[in-house]
Design an enzyme around this catalytic site. Structure first.
Site, PDB file in Angstrom:
ATOM      1  N   LYS A  65       0.818  -1.214   0.000  1.00  0.00           N
ATOM      2  CA  LYS A  65       0.000   0.000   0.000  1.00  0.00           C
ATOM      3  C   LYS A  65       0.849   1.260   0.000  1.00  0.00           C
ATOM      4  CE  LYS A  65      -4.433  -1.826   1.133  1.00  0.00           C
ATOM      5  NZ  LYS A  65      -5.575  -1.988   2.011  1.00  0.00           N
ATOM      6  N   ARG A  87      -4.050 -10.278   4.003  1.00  0.00           N
ATOM      7  CA  ARG A  87      -4.329 -10.203   2.559  1.00  0.00           C
ATOM      8  C   ARG A  87      -3.102  -9.624   1.862  1.00  0.00           C
ATOM      9  NH1 ARG A  87      -6.144  -6.395  -0.933  1.00  0.00           N
ATOM     10  NH2 ARG A  87      -7.635  -7.011  -2.539  1.00  0.00           N
TER      11      ARG A  87
HETATM   12  C1  7PM Z   1      -5.926  -0.052  -5.966  1.00  0.00           C
HETATM   13  C2  7PM Z   1      -5.909   0.542  -4.715  1.00  0.00           C
HETATM   14  C3  7PM Z   1      -6.179  -1.383  -6.114  1.00  0.00           C
HETATM   15  C4  7PM Z   1      -6.183  -0.209  -3.596  1.00  0.00           C
HETATM   16  C5  7PM Z   1      -6.416  -2.139  -4.996  1.00  0.00           C
HETATM   17  C6  7PM Z   1      -6.431  -1.529  -3.764  1.00  0.00           C
HETATM   18  C7  7PM Z   1      -8.362  -4.323   0.983  1.00  0.00           C
HETATM   19  C8  7PM Z   1      -9.409  -5.058   0.424  1.00  0.00           C
HETATM   20  C9  7PM Z   1      -8.414  -3.925  -1.129  1.00  0.00           C
HETATM   21  C10 7PM Z   1      -8.133  -4.389   2.387  1.00  0.00           C
HETATM   22  C11 7PM Z   1      -9.991  -5.907   2.478  1.00  0.00           C
HETATM   23  C12 7PM Z   1      -5.393  -3.143  -2.302  1.00  0.00           C
HETATM   24  C13 7PM Z   1      -6.641  -2.320  -2.529  1.00  0.00           C
HETATM   25  N1  7PM Z   1      -7.742  -3.633  -0.004  1.00  0.00           N
HETATM   26  N2  7PM Z   1     -10.224  -5.849   1.155  1.00  0.00           N
HETATM   27  N3  7PM Z   1      -9.428  -4.796  -0.875  1.00  0.00           N
HETATM   28  N4  7PM Z   1      -8.989  -5.205   3.087  1.00  0.00           N
HETATM   29  N5  7PM Z   1     -10.794  -6.690   3.239  1.00  0.00           N
HETATM   30  O1  7PM Z   1      -4.390  -2.515  -1.898  1.00  0.00           O
HETATM   31  O2  7PM Z   1      -7.253  -3.749   2.975  1.00  0.00           O
HETATM   32  O3  7PM Z   1      -5.359  -4.330  -2.585  1.00  0.00           O
HETATM   33  S1  7PM Z   1      -8.111  -3.286  -2.675  1.00  0.00           S
END
Ligand code: 7PM
Length: 293
Positions: A233, A267
């Site tokens: 992130k 995750r």
């Molecule tokens: C772009 C920016 C693409 C952010 C994807 C993301 C989470 C999630 C995501 C989380 C849960 C990423 C995010 N993040 N579901 N879905 N918890 N439960 O960094 O932190 O993967 S999408």
């Protein structure tokens, strides 16, 4: 503590890995590797399956399939688009891989159709706040991950503000659990198993994210596993000055801290590497057990 995800059960008395499988054209790391335009649908479906199989071979207990980019400012997807992206992948994976297929969606139709195709978990970054999502998710009788987000993906990073971030997130998630339980009772359905997630990076400054990581133990409730997503992130980018290709060490450090502080599902994009870190942590804590029973 065990959770029952459709036909599979997962023992969460120790930490487990959830591998991320993006099926969006604009995923911030893989650049849409597994996105399927109709022209190359079978080709990309194939690469998504291979990726998922690799993550499971490396030890992922869950594979999280997402077709909506929640990146700040990302363009919204239609229900049809999201179905087209996600459902073929869920169907193929549920039939093939030895892991729970989780579906990262806020869309009621995607929840219901995914569950029919063998998905085992609903992961909603909007905590079932979208119209129709509560009843759709409950109707699947699958476990549900409720995530905290302040604002919407479009604007969440504009000026996130909290009274006390840990308390605010805790109160919000408790309220969402109560909503789910009430809705389930109203529908005459069993109360679903709930997983909670503080939503790192979703309407949070770096200070908020760090406070939540330190305060993670305060979010623990008996019988309610915590899931965290910290992998690659932008917080890591800012704290360490790293572009997205160079965030693995930061991600691993955060994964370890999160598990030490009570997270039971991590995750991540880098399954093998994260599992090594978690194994070391578990071996170090033998006799003490990672976060109790
Ligand atoms: C772009 C920016 C693409 C952010 C994807 C993301 C989470 C999630 C995501 C989380 C849960 C990423 C995010 N993040 N579901 N879905 N918890 N439960 O960094 O932190 O993967 S999408």
């Amino acid at each position: 503590m065990k959770i029952t995800c459709g036909s599979r059960t997962v023992d969460l008395s120790g930490p487990k890995i959830m591998g991320v499988l993006n099926v969006t054209p604009d995923s911030f790391f893989d650049g849409g590797k597994h996105y399927q335009s109709s022209a190359q649908q079978s080709l990309t479906l194939d690469s998504a399956i291979r990726s998922a199989e690799q993550m499971v071979a490396q030890g992922a207990a869950f594979v999280d399939v997402g077709g909506e980019s929640t990146r700040p400012g990302a363009s919204p997807v239609s229900v049809q688009q999201e179905c087209d992206r996600v459902l073929p992948v869920v169907e193929a994976l549920a039939a093939r891989v030895d892991a729970v297929i989780s579906v990262d969606t806020s869309t009621p139709l995607v929840m219901v159709e995914s569950s029919k195709l063998g998905a085992g978990l609903i992961n909603d970054v909007r905590a079932l706040e979208r119209e129709g999502a509560l009843s759709a998710a409950i109707s699947t009788e699958l476990p549900i991950c409720l995530m905290h987000m302040q604002g919407s993906p479009r604007s969440m990073q504009d000026n996130p503000a909290y009274d006390q971030v840990v308390d605010d997130v805790k109160v919000y998630l408790s309220q969402r659990i109560a909503c789910v339980q009430k809705a389930a009772a109203g529908l005459g359905k069993p109360a679903p198993q709930i997983i909670l997630d503080p939503g790192f990076g979703f309407g949070k400054t770096d200070e908020h994210n760090l406070a939540l990581l330190r305060g993670l133990p305060l979010l623990l409730k008996p019988g309610v596993p915590l899931l965290v997503g910290l992998s690659r992130k932008s917080m890591i980018g800012r704290l360490l000055g790293r572009n997205v290709e160079n965030r693995l060490p930061g991600s691993l450090a955060l994964a370890m801290l999160a598990v030490q502080n009570g997270a039971r599902i991590v995750r991540v994009h880098d399954v093998a590497e994260t599992l090594d870190v978690i194994k070391i942590l578990e071996l170090t804590l033998i006799g003490e057990q990672v976060n109790g029973a």
